[in-house]
Design a protein around this motif. Structure first.
Motif, mmCIF file in Angstrom:
data_model
loop_
_atom_site.group_PDB
_atom_site.id
_atom_site.type_symbol
_atom_site.label_atom_id
_atom_site.label_comp_id
_atom_site.label_asym_id
_atom_site.label_seq_id
_atom_site.Cartn_x
_atom_site.Cartn_y
_atom_site.Cartn_z
ATOM 1 N N THR A 261 52.476 43.405 32.338
ATOM 2 C CA THR A 261 51.617 42.301 32.753
ATOM 3 C C THR A 261 50.276 42.343 32.029
ATOM 4 O O THR A 261 49.752 41.301 31.622
ATOM 5 C CB THR A 261 51.407 42.346 34.280
ATOM 6 N N MET A 262 49.720 43.530 31.854
ATOM 7 C CA MET A 262 48.452 43.647 31.121
ATOM 8 C C MET A 262 48.619 43.194 29.677
ATOM 9 O O MET A 262 47.746 42.517 29.126
ATOM 10 C CB MET A 262 47.935 45.081 31.176
ATOM 11 N N LEU A 263 49.734 43.545 29.059
ATOM 12 C CA LEU A 263 49.985 43.090 27.685
ATOM 13 C C LEU A 263 50.145 41.577 27.634
ATOM 14 O O LEU A 263 49.658 40.920 26.708
ATOM 15 C CB LEU A 263 51.222 43.788 27.120
ATOM 16 N N ALA A 264 50.828 41.017 28.624
ATOM 17 C CA ALA A 264 51.007 39.561 28.671
ATOM 18 C C ALA A 264 49.676 38.851 28.871
ATOM 19 O O ALA A 264 49.466 37.743 28.366
ATOM 20 C CB ALA A 264 51.979 39.191 29.792
ATOM 21 N N ALA A 265 48.756 39.487 29.576
ATOM 22 C CA ALA A 265 47.452 38.871 29.854
ATOM 23 C C ALA A 265 46.622 38.689 28.594
ATOM 24 O O ALA A 265 45.702 37.873 28.573
ATOM 25 C CB ALA A 265 46.684 39.702 30.872
ATOM 26 N N THR A 266 46.941 39.424 27.543
ATOM 27 C CA THR A 266 46.192 39.268 26.297
ATOM 28 C C THR A 266 46.615 38.031 25.525
ATOM 29 O O THR A 266 45.903 37.608 24.622
ATOM 30 C CB THR A 266 46.362 40.507 25.398
ATOM 31 N N GLY B 141 51.274 32.016 33.359
ATOM 32 C CA GLY B 141 52.277 32.771 32.617
ATOM 33 C C GLY B 141 52.206 34.253 32.920
ATOM 34 O O GLY B 141 53.238 34.925 33.042
ATOM 35 N N VAL B 142 51.002 34.769 33.061
ATOM 36 C CA VAL B 142 50.825 36.189 33.372
ATOM 37 C C VAL B 142 51.377 36.499 34.758
ATOM 38 O O VAL B 142 52.037 37.523 34.958
ATOM 39 C CB VAL B 142 49.334 36.583 33.273
#
Length: 106
Positions: A76-81, A87-88
């Motif tokens: 999730t942290m990677l997706a937040a970037t 989407g996150v």
């Protein structure tokens, strides 16, 4: 059964008082910031406060739960970037469910 729905006046007064205090502290920040000139490091520090608060809420859960939740938090942290907020959230829910199914919820 009627006693279940009765409210002690002192408790009701305390709840109302806490609500008013919370509201006033939130509004006071918005009102007072109008009179302060925020520049440079002060502005950057205040802009970082929401992220810091969010991390203080999330970090204990990420570190104190199982490997499935920790893995989902990393994804999730990677997706937040790269993704917008909705989407996150979707990636976080799907990855948590997937990792729990694969690794087992402990």
């Amino acid at each position: 059964m009627q006693s279940f729905f009765q409210v002690d006046p002192a408790v009701l007064l305390a709840i109302i008082g806490m609500g008013i205090a919370t509201y006033l502290t939130r509004i006071a920040g918005l009102v007072l910031v109008r009179f302060v000139d925020l520049r440079g490091r002060t502005r950057a520090a205040l802009e970082a406060v929401p992220v810091a608060v969010l991390m203080s809420v999330i970090a204990p859960t990420v570190l104190a739960t199982g490997i499935a939740e920790t893995s989902a938090a990393i994804v999730t942290m990677l997706a937040a970037t790269r993704l917008p907020l909705l989407g996150v959230v979707v990636v976080g829910v799907v990855s948590a469910a997937t990792f729990r199914a694969m690794l087992g919820a402990i």
